[in-house]
Design a protein around this motif. Structure first.
Motif, PDB file in Angstrom:
ATOM      1  N   GLU A 113       1.008  -0.829  -0.024  1.00 32.05           N
ATOM      2  CA  GLU A 113      -0.337  -0.277  -0.108  1.00 32.05           C
ATOM      3  C   GLU A 113       0.898   1.440  -0.113  1.00 32.05           C
ATOM      4  O   GLU A 113       0.721   2.235  -0.768  1.00 32.05           O
ATOM      5  N   LEU A 114       1.730   0.952   0.680  1.00 33.29           N
ATOM      6  CA  LEU A 114       2.431   2.531   1.149  1.00 33.29           C
ATOM      7  C   LEU A 114       3.277   2.769  -0.148  1.00 33.29           C
ATOM      8  O   LEU A 114       3.781   3.584  -0.189  1.00 33.29           O
ATOM      9  N   ALA A 143       4.640   1.421  -3.068  1.00 29.91           N
ATOM     10  CA  ALA A 143       3.195   1.780  -4.044  1.00 29.91           C
ATOM     11  C   ALA A 143       2.543   3.119  -5.011  1.00 29.91           C
ATOM     12  O   ALA A 143       2.931   3.484  -5.378  1.00 29.91           O
ATOM     13  N   GLN A 144       2.137   3.832  -3.284  1.00 31.80           N
ATOM     14  CA  GLN A 144       2.304   5.195  -3.501  1.00 31.80           C
ATOM     15  C   GLN A 144       2.951   6.123  -2.935  1.00 31.80           C
ATOM     16  O   GLN A 144       3.879   7.201  -4.125  1.00 31.80           O
ATOM     17  N   ALA A 145       4.253   4.748  -2.739  1.00 30.94           N
ATOM     18  CA  ALA A 145       5.295   6.527  -2.910  1.00 30.94           C
ATOM     19  C   ALA A 145       6.295   5.953  -3.758  1.00 30.94           C
ATOM     20  O   ALA A 145       7.331   7.266  -4.400  1.00 30.94           O
ATOM     21  N   GLU A 189       7.319   5.029  -8.010  1.00 28.36           N
ATOM     22  CA  GLU A 189       6.818   4.420  -9.632  1.00 28.36           C
ATOM     23  C   GLU A 189       7.752   3.184  -9.996  1.00 28.36           C
ATOM     24  O   GLU A 189       8.362   2.839  -9.793  1.00 28.36           O
TER      25      GLU A 189
END
Ligand SMILES: NC(=O)c1ccc[n+]([C@@H]2O[C@H](COP(=O)([O-])OP(=O)(O)OC[C@H]3O[C@@H](n4cnc5c(N)ncnc54)[C@H](O)[C@@H]3O)[C@@H](O)[C@H]2O)c1
Length: 344
Positions: A206-207, A209-211, A213
């Motif tokens: 979750e985290l 993949a947000q942070a 690319e």
């Protein structure tokens, strides 16, 4: 006796630990170094008085006569370098995890057996003073028979700096493979190397993949491992999660006569309690970690193993690293399928 001629591949944190380890040993010559960071390679060449340096590992193996190689590169390169070195009759010390995937790990062990040379995987965390002391306590019988062990290595907002760690093709996996391999190694080591029956695991990104690319490994994993002797192990590993902003190793053991709880926060042992009763009374006490070992000891033991000759080499064929790889591979298959996976 002539000195052992060693080459090191990789000049990141891990490669530098290997250099330090070899430099401290008598009868060892670091004769070659390979790495792509030209300035750092030049600095390390000067610091350790290394005769030859290279950008690429292939050139090092082609150009220099070696007896042994240390591999401290991105994980997908462990197998090609190890296999090429073993084919040339060199002994190999490779960083953990043994490889990025199970097929590579199996091929490495097979080549070590065919070549009759040492293949050793670095498991330095089992040599930490807290883990060594917990091992001594378990071995002494003070806790009786351990039947549950829960352990983890948790970090927040600490996805590793080198970008290859976040790429499945280069790293093979996220924190379960990077950090969890150490945890699985020392828990099974402390429990006396029991066999694993089944694993059930979940992974999340979750985290990460947000942070980042293209982040295609997990940022946290949790696994439930049943052993064939009936005991249970749980393992958690994270690079990032909304939790305390620190680096934490912890382990809890429940045994038939006692238990233990260990917590190491930012490399300081903040709790190391042994729980037990004596004559019906609570007799809990605080344990004290013994002296820390690390890469220096791993490297020394590798060199000592080489010195002991062929009968000993056969016992160090990378199969311990392969066993850890089989468990982690099963965890990833379980996470993907959503089902428990049996190890055959
Ligand atoms: N045992 C431990 O405590 C520990 C700690 C950190 C890392 N590691 C392991 O060590 C390995 C390296 O990790 P790191 O953090 O040092 O990585 P890093 O990215 O800092 O360093 C990797 C090194 O490999 C070199 N390299 C890459 N391709 C090469 C090639 N073709 N030829 C020659 N050199 C090449 C790079 O130039 C670099 O010097 C990984 O497998 C990692 O899991 C182990």
């Amino acid at each position: 006796m002539s000195a052992l001629r060693v080459g090191v591949v990789g000049v990141g944190w891990a490669g530098q630990q290997h250099l330090k380890g070899y430099a401290a040993l008598p009868g060892v010559d670091i004769v070659a170094l390979a790495g792509m960071e030209t300035d750092r390679v030049a600095d390390l060449q000067k610091e350790y008085g290394i005769a030859a340096t290279f950008d690429r590992w292939e050139d090092m193996l082609d150009a220099v006569e070696l007896d042994a190689v240390s591999i401290a590169t991105p994980t997908f390169l462990h197998a090609p370098i190890a296999i090429a070195a073993l084919e040339r009759g060199l002994h190999v010390l490779t960083e953990k995890p043994i490889a990025a995937g199970l097929a590579d790990a199996r091929a490495m062990v097979e080549q070590a057996r065919v070549s009759g040379r040492v293949l050793q995987v670095v498991f330095n965390h089992r040599l930490r003073g807290d883990i060594s002391e917990l091992g001594r306590i378990i071995e002494s019988g003070e806790l009786g028979t351990p039947y549950i062990a829960k352990a983890g290595w948790l970090r927040r907002a600490r996805i590793p700096g080198s970008s290859w760690f976040a790429q499945k093709a280069q790293a093979g996996g996220g924190p379960l493979l990077d950090l969890g391999v150490h945890v699985i190694d020392y828990v099974l080591h402390l429990l006396g190397e029991p066999e694993v029956a089944t694993v059930s695991a979940s992974t999340y990104a979750e985290l990460g993949a947000q942070a980042i690319e293209g982040f295609d490994v997990e940022d946290i994993a949790i696994a439930f491992i049943r052993l064939t002797n009936g005991a249970t192990v749980t393992v958690e590993a994270s690079w990032d999660a909304y939790r305390a902003d620190n680096n934490e190793y912890w382990m809890t053991v429940y045994g038939t006569k006692g238990g233990a709880e260990l917590r190491v926060i930012d490399y300081e042992t903040t709790q190391f309690t042994v729980f037990r009763t004596k004559d019906g009374e609570n007799a809990d006490y605080q344990a004290t970690p013994s002296e820390n070992g690390g890469h220096d000891r791993v490297v020394r033991e590798f060199v000592e193993t080489i010195g002991r000759g062929a009968a000993e080499w056969a016992k160090h064929d990378g199969s311990l690293g392969l066993k850890r790889a089989e468990i982690i591979d099963a965890c990833y298959r379980s996470a993907e399928s959503g089902h428990e996976v049996a190890l055959s």
